[in-house]
Design a protein around this motif. Structure first.
Motif, PDB file in Angstrom:
ATOM      1  N   GLY A 119       0.824  -1.153  -0.072  1.00  0.00           N
ATOM      2  CA  GLY A 119       0.040   0.023  -0.089  1.00  0.00           C
ATOM      3  C   GLY A 119       0.887   1.139   0.024  1.00  0.00           C
ATOM      4  N   ASP A 120       1.855   1.194   0.836  1.00  0.00           N
ATOM      5  CA  ASP A 120       2.940   2.432   0.769  1.00  0.00           C
ATOM      6  C   ASP A 120       3.481   2.443  -0.651  1.00  0.00           C
ATOM      7  OD1 ASP A 120       4.104   1.869   4.084  1.00  0.00           O
ATOM      8  OD2 ASP A 120       2.183   2.692   3.371  1.00  0.00           O
ATOM      9  N   ALA A 121       3.844   1.656  -1.028  1.00  0.00           N
ATOM     10  CA  ALA A 121       4.590   1.596  -2.454  1.00  0.00           C
ATOM     11  C   ALA A 121       3.568   2.032  -3.628  1.00  0.00           C
ATOM     12  CB  ALA A 121       5.149   0.345  -2.781  1.00  0.00           C
ATOM     13  N   CYS A 122       2.082   1.758  -3.515  1.00  0.00           N
ATOM     14  CA  CYS A 122       1.043   2.294  -4.359  1.00  0.00           C
ATOM     15  C   CYS A 122       0.989   3.690  -4.057  1.00  0.00           C
ATOM     16  CB  CYS A 122      -0.152   1.599  -3.961  1.00  0.00           C
ATOM     17  SG  CYS A 122      -1.554   2.101  -4.975  1.00  0.00           S
ATOM     18  N   LEU A 123       0.826   4.303  -2.644  1.00  0.00           N
ATOM     19  CA  LEU A 123       0.749   5.639  -2.725  1.00  0.00           C
ATOM     20  C   LEU A 123       1.927   6.453  -3.049  1.00  0.00           C
ATOM     21  CD1 LEU A 123      -0.409   5.882   0.919  1.00  0.00           C
ATOM     22  CD2 LEU A 123      -1.745   6.375  -1.134  1.00  0.00           C
ATOM     23  N   LYS A 124       3.223   5.957  -3.009  1.00  0.00           N
ATOM     24  CA  LYS A 124       4.183   6.560  -3.353  1.00  0.00           C
ATOM     25  C   LYS A 124       4.278   6.853  -5.085  1.00  0.00           C
ATOM     26  CE  LYS A 124       7.676   4.856   0.077  1.00  0.00           C
ATOM     27  NZ  LYS A 124       8.951   3.863   0.224  1.00  0.00           N
ATOM     28  N   SER A 125       3.849   5.436  -5.798  1.00  0.00           N
ATOM     29  CA  SER A 125       3.734   5.835  -7.275  1.00  0.00           C
ATOM     30  C   SER A 125       2.667   6.706  -7.529  1.00  0.00           C
ATOM     31  CB  SER A 125       3.185   4.260  -7.697  1.00  0.00           C
ATOM     32  OG  SER A 125       4.181   3.380  -7.490  1.00  0.00           O
ATOM     33  N   ILE A 126       1.558   6.938  -6.832  1.00  0.00           N
ATOM     34  CA  ILE A 126       0.810   8.046  -7.105  1.00  0.00           C
ATOM     35  C   ILE A 126       1.264   9.245  -6.815  1.00  0.00           C
ATOM     36  CG2 ILE A 126      -1.617   9.003  -6.568  1.00  0.00           C
ATOM     37  CD1 ILE A 126      -2.518   5.919  -5.996  1.00  0.00           C
ATOM     38  N   ALA A 127       1.950   9.497  -5.865  1.00  0.00           N
ATOM     39  CA  ALA A 127       2.499  10.687  -5.527  1.00  0.00           C
ATOM     40  C   ALA A 127       3.664  11.236  -6.575  1.00  0.00           C
ATOM     41  CB  ALA A 127       3.292  10.530  -4.052  1.00  0.00           C
ATOM     42  N   VAL A 128       4.426  10.201  -7.077  1.00  0.00           N
ATOM     43  CA  VAL A 128       5.291  10.446  -8.122  1.00  0.00           C
ATOM     44  C   VAL A 128       4.344  11.225  -9.397  1.00  0.00           C
ATOM     45  CG1 VAL A 128       6.609   9.712 -10.106  1.00  0.00           C
ATOM     46  CG2 VAL A 128       7.036   9.128  -7.655  1.00  0.00           C
ATOM     47  N   LEU A 129       3.255  11.047  -9.711  1.00  0.00           N
ATOM     48  CA  LEU A 129       2.569  11.252 -10.615  1.00  0.00           C
ATOM     49  C   LEU A 129       1.928  12.881 -10.183  1.00  0.00           C
ATOM     50  CD1 LEU A 129       0.438   8.298 -11.857  1.00  0.00           C
ATOM     51  CD2 LEU A 129       2.577   9.210 -12.681  1.00  0.00           C
ATOM     52  N   MET A 130       1.632  12.965  -9.075  1.00  0.00           N
ATOM     53  CA  MET A 130       0.905  14.189  -8.620  1.00  0.00           C
ATOM     54  C   MET A 130       2.323  15.233  -8.467  1.00  0.00           C
ATOM     55  SD  MET A 130      -1.678  13.570  -5.237  1.00  0.00           S
ATOM     56  CE  MET A 130      -1.359  15.409  -4.992  1.00  0.00           C
ATOM     57  N   ALA A 131       3.405  14.716  -8.294  1.00  0.00           N
ATOM     58  CA  ALA A 131       4.564  15.871  -8.177  1.00  0.00           C
ATOM     59  C   ALA A 131       4.832  16.387  -9.554  1.00  0.00           C
ATOM     60  CB  ALA A 131       5.636  15.142  -7.480  1.00  0.00           C
ATOM     61  N   ARG A 132       4.606  15.230 -10.514  1.00  0.00           N
ATOM     62  CA  ARG A 132       4.915  15.682 -11.951  1.00  0.00           C
ATOM     63  C   ARG A 132       3.701  16.743 -12.359  1.00  0.00           C
ATOM     64  NH1 ARG A 132       6.133   9.903 -14.579  1.00  0.00           N
ATOM     65  NH2 ARG A 132       8.103   9.535 -13.527  1.00  0.00           N
ATOM     66  N   ALA A 133       2.702  16.680 -11.754  1.00  0.00           N
ATOM     67  CA  ALA A 133       1.394  17.499 -12.257  1.00  0.00           C
ATOM     68  C   ALA A 133       1.706  18.844 -11.568  1.00  0.00           C
ATOM     69  CB  ALA A 133       0.215  16.962 -11.673  1.00  0.00           C
ATOM     70  N   ALA A 134       2.287  18.784 -10.368  1.00  0.00           N
ATOM     71  CA  ALA A 134       2.748  20.031  -9.842  1.00  0.00           C
ATOM     72  C   ALA A 134       3.796  20.895 -10.628  1.00  0.00           C
ATOM     73  CB  ALA A 134       2.858  20.133  -8.519  1.00  0.00           C
ATOM     74  N   ARG A 135       3.753  21.430 -12.003  1.00  0.00           N
ATOM     75  CA  ARG A 135       4.665  21.608 -12.627  1.00  0.00           C
ATOM     76  C   ARG A 135       5.338  23.070 -12.295  1.00  0.00           C
ATOM     77  NH1 ARG A 135       0.821  19.807 -16.452  1.00  0.00           N
ATOM     78  NH2 ARG A 135       1.467  17.888 -17.427  1.00  0.00           N
ATOM     79  N   ARG A 136       4.602  24.048 -11.935  1.00  0.00           N
ATOM     80  CA  ARG A 136       4.952  25.405 -11.425  1.00  0.00           C
ATOM     81  C   ARG A 136       5.303  25.566 -10.039  1.00  0.00           C
ATOM     82  NH1 ARG A 136      -0.392  28.338 -12.928  1.00  0.00           N
ATOM     83  NH2 ARG A 136      -1.222  26.546 -11.574  1.00  0.00           N
ATOM     84  N   PRO A 137       6.326  26.488  -9.831  1.00  0.00           N
ATOM     85  CA  PRO A 137       6.782  26.751  -8.608  1.00  0.00           C
ATOM     86  C   PRO A 137       5.510  26.804  -7.416  1.00  0.00           C
ATOM     87  CG  PRO A 137       8.078  27.970 -10.001  1.00  0.00           C
ATOM     88  CD  PRO A 137       6.897  27.498 -10.821  1.00  0.00           C
ATOM     89  N   ALA A 138       4.552  27.475  -7.879  1.00  0.00           N
ATOM     90  CA  ALA A 138       3.556  27.949  -6.984  1.00  0.00           C
ATOM     91  C   ALA A 138       2.651  26.694  -6.632  1.00  0.00           C
ATOM     92  CB  ALA A 138       2.638  29.225  -7.095  1.00  0.00           C
ATOM     93  N   ASP A 139       2.581  25.855  -7.597  1.00  0.00           N
ATOM     94  CA  ASP A 139       1.631  24.400  -7.504  1.00  0.00           C
ATOM     95  C   ASP A 139       2.346  23.826  -6.142  1.00  0.00           C
ATOM     96  OD1 ASP A 139       1.375  23.946 -10.870  1.00  0.00           O
ATOM     97  OD2 ASP A 139       0.439  25.425  -9.583  1.00  0.00           O
ATOM     98  N   VAL A 140       1.292  23.079  -5.445  1.00  0.00           N
ATOM     99  CA  VAL A 140       1.584  22.543  -4.093  1.00  0.00           C
ATOM    100  C   VAL A 140       0.869  21.066  -4.071  1.00  0.00           C
ATOM    101  CG1 VAL A 140       1.537  22.443  -1.939  1.00  0.00           C
ATOM    102  CG2 VAL A 140       1.901  24.502  -2.873  1.00  0.00           C
ATOM    103  N   ALA A 141       1.788  19.682  -4.520  1.00  0.00           N
ATOM    104  CA  ALA A 141       1.575  18.630  -4.072  1.00  0.00           C
ATOM    105  C   ALA A 141       1.501  18.250  -2.692  1.00  0.00           C
ATOM    106  CB  ALA A 141       1.874  17.814  -5.067  1.00  0.00           C
ATOM    107  N   ALA A 142       0.482  17.601  -2.145  1.00  0.00           N
ATOM    108  CA  ALA A 142       0.460  17.347  -0.642  1.00  0.00           C
ATOM    109  C   ALA A 142      -0.341  16.081  -0.400  1.00  0.00           C
ATOM    110  CB  ALA A 142       0.030  18.311   0.223  1.00  0.00           C
ATOM    111  N   ARG A 143       0.090  15.637   0.831  1.00  0.00           N
ATOM    112  CA  ARG A 143      -0.593  14.202   1.341  1.00  0.00           C
ATOM    113  C   ARG A 143      -1.325  14.897   2.529  1.00  0.00           C
ATOM    114  NH1 ARG A 143       1.730   8.853   4.528  1.00  0.00           N
ATOM    115  NH2 ARG A 143      -0.222   7.739   4.616  1.00  0.00           N
ATOM    116  N   PHE A 144      -2.770  14.859   2.207  1.00  0.00           N
ATOM    117  CA  PHE A 144      -3.623  15.475   3.046  1.00  0.00           C
ATOM    118  C   PHE A 144      -3.910  14.798   4.111  1.00  0.00           C
ATOM    119  CE2 PHE A 144      -6.873  18.786   3.529  1.00  0.00           C
ATOM    120  CZ  PHE A 144      -7.909  18.272   4.052  1.00  0.00           C
ATOM    121  N   GLY A 145      -3.879  13.182   4.088  1.00  0.00           N
ATOM    122  CA  GLY A 145      -4.189  12.488   5.265  1.00  0.00           C
ATOM    123  C   GLY A 145      -4.657  11.139   4.681  1.00  0.00           C
ATOM    124  N   GLY A 146      -3.777  10.154   5.151  1.00  0.00           N
ATOM    125  CA  GLY A 146      -4.210   8.607   4.818  1.00  0.00           C
ATOM    126  C   GLY A 146      -3.613   8.346   3.519  1.00  0.00           C
TER     127      GLY A 146
END
Length: 627
Positions: A503-530
């Motif tokens: 499950g942790d590995a799955c969340l990490k993979s999704i987080a990588v895609l989110m970080a790529r989507a936050a392309r601009r310096p002002a964009d913020v990709a965050a873990r909101f909870g769980g």
């Protein structure tokens, strides 16, 4: 002519000089002893850190093996084990090995323990596993968890083989065999061989029962001593260090060890004590010679000074008058010493400025000290100088940034003190030192406090700060602000089926895609909870934000992370709710709570409408309709 001083006074002066020489030697001895202890502490710390790295590398290898057998078991459990499907499975297994050189081979055994398909050209190392305890464990238990077997020598006897296996199930969850991944100790030996632990050092891996996982301990002098890690060793814990002298060669060594939590592996790194202290011994010899020469010079000068003592008594008054200034400058000789006039102009600067900033004293003398200070830090420095001028304080300490001659920005800390001038004019003496390393460490620690440890995204604290800041900015500038709330579909079932590590590995993979989507310096990709994530997009309208969300859904599905109970896709997916705060609209609600609540409602709508999709929230806030 001044009258001669008493003889006893000269003897006292001589005794004072000798006492200074003795104090210098004693201080140097204490300092070298402290340096000796520091060198040993550094060696222990580095051995622990290296053991932690080797353990992490080994655990990563076993995780790859576990994922490989899981994917093969899923593939065969889904399609069956007839000849055609076994051929496709063999191609799939070979593809997995090409992408992971850490694995030696992959083999599938049937329910009787005989091998069906293997990546080894001449067949697997073990052709029949029906008598293995691990095989019997998979056969008699319905768990799909991976099993780790004890290491065994290979057929040639020149390496150790470790296996990671997983139960293979057919229709109705009936036992259909076992999938086995084999790891050759020579891979670990090759990796360890690239790490410099000295000619007499060694790196060894063990399982938690004390069995050797690498081939090196066949001849390693640390093998017998390291076995103590797996018995009753008080205070050893999961990580630590110790010193030992193996009987094999009698060489004293410092060892660091680290025990894994995810997989049964312990890494031990040992370095020679003599090699760890080699740099200290070399430096101690040079420093000792320099100290001895310096002490002899002090003694010679002291003897000469004693001889001249009576003739210099008449200068006592002058020396006392200058004593305060001399001591201030002498005690700070290793730092930059400066004197400033009331307007900040430098009237004196010590040679240490060249080491600190790359500029010579002649280039800075007569120039205003405030001119080189970073514009952001200058107000605080000027305020401290004003307090000194007004007599509100006698000493101030300020930190600021400035550029070196080579263009690099450094942090400096200056201690300012009001100094008395014979003329009665106001002046300040400053002692400056470089604190760049300390400031950079503080900034790194501050950054770590705002990151989520699992996904490396911004944590909830950083997200809340960014949300408040961007909502306020949207109000001022009238630009739209969009928020994507992202949740992994049926994630509890995923954890139940695959375990929390997967499950942790799955969340990490999704987080990588989110970080790529936050392309601009002002964009913020965050873990909101769980398993709930958030993507904050300033200056982005609803249409653009929803397009990003739709694309993110497709990218997660394209990862093809197996999730059999997430139907109809049978892979991991996400649902996304989008909301946009647009101050340009007359019915806009420019509040952070509105943005969060609307995006949350849209997320629940996305789940209620079938999951694996992105839904935009309503323009006006409403109560939650979906539980």
């Amino acid at each position: 002519m001044a009258s001669p001083a008493p003889k006893s006074l000269s003897l006292k002066a001589l005794a004072y000089v000798l006492a200074i020489c003795a104090a210098i030697l004693a201080f140097e001895g204490w300092r070298e002893w402290s340096a000796h202890d520091a060198a040993l502490a550094k060696a222990r710390h580095e051995a622990r850190n290296l053991a932690r790295s080797m353990r992490q590398h080994a655990e990563d290898t076993y995780e790859i093996a576990e994922q490989a057998v899981g994917m093969v078991a899923y593939e065969l459990g889904t399609t069956g084990t007839d000849a055609a499907r076994l051929g496709r499975a063999e191609a799939f297994m070979l593809h997995l090995l090409e992408g992971s050189p850490r694995l030696a081979e992959l083999t599938v055994y049937d329910a009787t323990g005989h091998w069906l398909v293997s990546t080894a050209a001449s067949g697997p190392e073990v052709e029949d596993r029906s008598a293995d305890d691990v095989f019997a464990r998979h056969r008699d238990s319905d768990t799909l968890a991976a099993a780790f077997a004890e290491p065994v020598p290979n057929a040639a006897g020149d390496a150790l083989l470790t296996t990671v296996s997983r139960r293979l199930e057919g229709p109705s969850r009936r036992f259909a065999g076992v999938v086995v991944a084999t790891i050759d100790s020579r891979y670990f030996n090759a990796v360890h061989g690239k790490v410099d632990v000295g000619p007499r050092g060694a790196i060894t891996l063990y399982d938690h029962a004390g069995h050797t996982l690498t081939g090196e301990p066949f001849t390693s002098p640390i093998a017998s001593s390291s076995v103590a890690l797996f018995g009753p060793r008080p205070g050893s814990g999961n990580s630590g260090d110790y010193e030992f002298i193996p009987a094999a060669d009698g060489v004293a060594r410092i060892a660091g060890f680290d025990r894994g939590a995810r997989y049964p592996v312990t890494a031990v790194v040992a370095v020679s004590r003599d090699e760890a202290l080699a740099d200290w011994r070399h430096g101690a010899l040079l420093r000792g010679i320099a100290t001895l020469v310096f002490t002899l010079a002090i003694a010679g000068l002291g003897l000469r000074a004693t001889d001249q003592f009576r003739r210099r008594l008449h200068s006592d008054a002058v020396l006392k008058q200058k004593e305060g200034e001399f001591r201030l400058l002498a005690e700070s000789a290793s730092d930059l010493v400066e004197r400033f006039a009331a307007d900040g102009t430098r009237t004196y600067i010590s040679p240490a400025v060249e080491r600190l900033t790359g500029e010579t004293p002649g280039e800075l003398l007569g120039r205003n000290a405030f001119d080189v200070i970073n514009d952001e830090d200058r107000p605080a420095v000027e305020a401290a100088a004003e307090r000194l001028r007004q007599g509100e304080s006698e000493q101030e300490t300020v930190a600021f940034r400035r550029l070196r001659r080579d263009g690099r920005e450094i942090w400096l800390e200056t201690s300012l003190r009001v100094a008395a001038e014979p003329s009665g004019q106001f002046s300040v003496v400053g002692v400056t030192r470089d604190i760049t390393d300390r400031k950079e460490l503080e900034l790194r620690l501050e950054g770590m406090a705002l990151r989520d440890g699992l996904t490396e995204l911004a944590n909830r604290r950083a997200f809340d700060t960014a949300l408040a800041r961007e909502v306020a900015l949207a109000r001022r500038t009238g630009t739209p602000l969009s928020l994507l709330m992202i949740d992994a579909d049926r994630f509890k079932r995923f954890n139940d089926d695959h375990g929390h590590l997967a499950g942790d590995a799955c969340l990490k993979s999704i987080a990588v895609l989110m970080a790529r989507a936050a392309r601009r310096p002002a964009d913020v990709a965050a873990r909101f909870g769980g398993e709930e994530l958030a993507l904050l997009l300033p200056a982005t309208d609803l249409a653009a934000a929803r397009a990003i969300g739709v694309d993110l859904c497709r990218q997660v599905e394209a990862l093809a992370i197996p999730h059999p109970r997430n139907l109809p896709w049978a892979v991991a997916t996400v649902s996304i709710g989008v909301a946009t705060l647009d101050p340009r609209r007359e019915d806009a609600v420019p509040e952070a709570t509105w943005l969060l609540g609307t995006a949350d409602l849209a997320l629940y709508d996305a789940k209620a409408q079938g999951r694996n999709q992105c839904i935009a929230g309503p323009r006006r806030f409403r109560s939650r309709l979906v539980g």
